[in-house]
Write an enzyme that holds these catalytic residues in place. Structure first.
Site, short mmCIF file in Angstrom:
data_model
loop_
_atom_site.label_atom_id
_atom_site.label_comp_id
_atom_site.label_asym_id
_atom_site.label_seq_id
_atom_site.Cartn_x
_atom_site.Cartn_y
_atom_site.Cartn_z
N GLU A 187 24.30 -24.39 11.98
CA GLU A 187 23.04 -24.65 12.68
C GLU A 187 22.35 -23.32 13.01
O GLU A 187 22.86 -22.52 13.78
CB GLU A 187 23.33 -25.42 13.96
CG GLU A 187 22.14 -25.58 14.88
CD GLU A 187 22.53 -26.11 16.25
OE1 GLU A 187 23.69 -26.51 16.43
OE2 GLU A 187 21.66 -26.11 17.15
N ASP A 213 26.30 -26.08 17.44
CA ASP A 213 26.55 -25.67 18.83
C ASP A 213 27.38 -26.70 19.56
O ASP A 213 27.39 -27.89 19.21
CB ASP A 213 25.22 -25.47 19.58
CG ASP A 213 24.45 -24.26 19.06
OD1 ASP A 213 23.26 -24.14 19.41
OD2 ASP A 213 25.03 -23.46 18.31
N ASP A 235 26.75 -27.94 22.38
CA ASP A 235 25.94 -28.61 23.38
C ASP A 235 25.40 -29.93 22.83
O ASP A 235 25.79 -30.39 21.75
CB ASP A 235 24.80 -27.70 23.84
CG ASP A 235 23.91 -27.27 22.67
OD1 ASP A 235 23.07 -26.40 22.87
OD2 ASP A 235 24.06 -27.83 21.56
N ASP A 239 22.34 -30.77 21.71
CA ASP A 239 21.58 -30.61 20.47
C ASP A 239 22.50 -30.43 19.28
O ASP A 239 22.26 -30.95 18.19
CB ASP A 239 20.63 -29.42 20.57
CG ASP A 239 19.35 -29.77 21.32
OD1 ASP A 239 18.66 -28.85 21.77
OD2 ASP A 239 19.05 -30.97 21.45
#
Length: 664
Positions: free
Chosen positions: A439, A515, A517, A519
């Site tokens: 990403e 990531d 998180d 997202d």
């Protein structure tokens, strides 16, 4: 009767004493990653350099000198006005002491004509106080109003109070010298990246014509290692020297700043820029706000892009150059543009303390309003050059539209042409080869540097991948990211009942790396959707994996015979387990330094290798269907990813929303 009233153990008690108020510079020491980069001390040194540059930007001072000393310290000297050292009227302490010991104390909040700094990069008032907090020692000497003042800090605290004396003959009359010894405990590496420091100082000289910027390295004892930069040609000279190939057109240089009669912007706000267009080779793009490098871009770059697009579009329409059926987009004009942009914004809003990205919404309109008319004037005054630029943009638009219409895999001589952004591995043994779908470009850069070049390939993905659950197979390749993934892995899209040719598979492991998180989880789901829907045989054969990067890093100091250690935690649960274990070994919770990774881009190459790429230490989870069969899994996926399944999705979330995972 025995007392059966429940009691709380001391470890679980929650009372008024449980609330701790961090004072002074303690928040910085507890969470350094919130205030600065922790891979190396460059950013805390940059805070001091930025203050010196702000003096020059305000029109005071013509020299900045940075010295790397033998003992690992760094000093920054300027000939600006010097930090005031008299008593603050309200705090009853020397102002220079407040600047280095109080968060949110500084001279840059008071904007406008009455402020000490109309344009500056420092706006939070936490800059040099962070430098002080994360240094074992920091010395400040100020020359001002016929006196020299000196004070010393250690770990953020004053250890030698302010001492004032008259200036001696030969001493400079004004300016500030700051010498700091960065504390290695707070950084992955105690060494300054010399290349980045040189680039930073050189760019300051470029952006401040007439100001001399010097870097001296005492460690080598070689006078040749003293470099001085002073540019009179500004942005144009810099861009010309930095371009990899010759430009197609003369460089387009311009500037625009608001005057006192401007109704939209403050006096002095605006931008200076220089643009170059090349047909091949890498493009160079650098932007700054009030001399602060914004490596992640931001709204000022968007303003440059918008102004350039509007100017070129109007020129093309005026001269009727656009072929029938071609639609021009901003990326078509901007694709081959190299630029250096220096914006001046009265009250810039940055993303985070590190200030890598400008978020000020008005900056788009500010920069665009000056760029567009200036470029339009140049294009119409240089029609032949304007037509060359128009031709370049139209060619890019035609290629984009042609690629969008194709739904078949691009091939040359019968062999699939690998995506240009794929960094391939050297081995051809698929039993060992791995490709990481990463990403973001910044994380992709760290992954390229940290990988094992022999067996690990990297394919960076931009933004969120298309939701392909309801996309027909014939239209998949309209999406560039999906096309690149298919070409890179060497397998065509197929259905669950097909018998695809897997002989072209180039990697034994296809690893999703996003990531840690929310997202990142979304991107992970979109990629898993792509593989389950259109590459199910890869899932069946066990070729699809999900990498699990950590969310936290814990620095534990030496305890007894055990040396200091850096440990990584995937989530809050693992973090608590690490802290509990440290407590049992006699290390108090407050002595453990905890850093939270906002994303993969924050990890340097070494950290990414240790936590996510190294087969010996990484967490890599194989994707399997679990207890459900294909049809049942497809039903769940339809509820999760289908466009008309909002009600079913809500019901599913209400039933399983608090679960760690749903077994599909």
């Amino acid at each position: 009767m025995a007392d059966t009233t429940p009691t709380l153990s001391s470890s679980s008690a929650y009372s008024e004493r449980s609330i701790r108020v961090l004072k002074g510079l303690e928040p910085v020491k507890q969470r350094p990653g919130m205030y600065t980069r922790t891979d190396n001390p460059l950013h805390i040194v940059q805070e001091v350099i930025d203050n010196a540059a702000d003096e020059a930007l305000a029109g005071f001072g013509k020299k900045i000198r940075v010295t790397l000393h033998d003992d690992g310290s760094v000093s920054v000297e300027d000939d600006g006005r010097g930090i005031p050292f008299g008593l603050h009227p309200e705090e009853n302490a020397p102002v220079v002491e407040l600047v280095f010991t109080r968060l949110h104390a500084g001279g840059k909040f008071d904007k406008g004509s009455g402020g000490a700094y109309s344009f500056s990069g420092g706006l939070h008032g936490v800059g040099v106080s962070v430098t002080n907090a994360l240094s074992t020692r920091l010395e400040v000497t100020v020359y001002r109003e016929g006196e020299a003042a000196h004070l010393v800090f250690a770990g953020g605290d004053v250890v030698q109070p302010l001492q004032r004396r008259p200036l001696q003959s030969g001493e400079r009359k004004q300016g500030t010298t700051v010498r700091a010894w960065p504390d290695a405990r707070y950084f992955d590496s105690p060494h300054l990246p010399l290349g980045e420091l040189v680039h930073l100082l050189r760019s300051k000289a470029v952006l401040m014509p007439g100001v001399s910027v010097t870097l001296a390295n005492e460690k080598t004892r070689d006078t040749k290692d003293t470099q001085t930069w002073q540019y009179k040609g500004g942005l144009k000279d810099y861009l010309e020297q930095s371009l990899a190939t010759d430009p197609l057109l003369p460089l387009l240089e311009g500037a625009g700043f608001a005057d006192a009669q401007d109704d939209s912007f403050a006096q002095g706000e605006g931008a200076a820029w220089c643009l170059a267009f090349t047909e091949q080779g890498a493009v160079l793009r650098e932007s700054y706000v009030n001399l602060i490098p914004t490596v992640a871009g931001g709204t000022h770059e968007s303003g440059l892009r918008d102004g350039l697009f509007q100017a070129v579009k109007n020129f093309i329409e005026l001269h009727s150059l656009l072929p029938k059926g071609v639609k021009l987009m901003p990326d078509d004009v901007f694709a081959r543009a190299s630029f250096v942009l220096s914006a001046k914004v009265l009250d810039p809003q940055f993303q985070g303390q590190v200030k890598e990205k400008l978020n000020s919404r008005d900056a788009v309109r500010l920069v665009s309003s000056f760029v567009k008319p200036t470029l339009e004037l140049w294009l119409n005054a240089n029609i032949e050059h304007g037509k060359k630029l128009a031709e370049l943009a139209i060619k890019a638009a035609q290629q984009r539209q042609k690629a969008g219409q194709k739904v078949e895999k691009r091939k040359g001589s019968g062999v699939a042409v690998l995506p240009g952004k794929l960094t391939d591995c050297e081995s051809r043994d698929i039993a060992h080869n791995e490709v990481f779908l990463v990403e973001g470009d910044s994380a992709g850069g760290s992954a390229k540097m940290g990988r094992d070049k022999e067996t690990q390939a990297i394919l960076p993905l931009r933004g969120k991948v298309l939701n392909t659950w309801e996309v027909e197979r014939d239209f998949l390749f309209k999406n560039n990211e999906v096309h690149d993934i298919s070409v890179a892995i060497g397998v065509d899209p197929h259905g669950p009942n097909d018998s695809p040719d897997l002989s072209g598979l180039r990697y034994g492991k296809v690893c999703i790396l996003s990531d840690a998180d929310v997202d990142g989880a979304h991107i992970q789901v979109l990629l898993l959707t792509l593989f389950f829907r259109h590459f199910p045989k890869l899932v069946d054969a066990g070729h699809i994996y999900v990498a699990r990067p950590p969310l936290f890093r814990v620095d534990i100091p030496a305890r007894g015979k055990k040396p200091a250690a850096k440990l990584y935690a995937l989530d809050e649960g693992e973090l608590q387990a690490i802290l509990d274990k440290a407590a049992k070994e006699g290390v108090a919770r407050e002595k453990c330094q905890i850093s939270r990774f906002k994303g993969l881009g924050e990890m340097n190459a070494e950290q990414l290798w240790d936590t996510t790429l190294n087969p010996d230490t990484r967490r890599l989870q194989q994707v399997q269907l679990g207890a459900l069969d294909f049809a049942a899994t497809a039903n769940v996926m339809t509820q999760l990813m289908g466009k008309g399944e909002a009600a079913a999705r809500r019901e599913l979330m209400e039933l399983h929303g608090d679960a760690v995972a749903v077994d599909v």
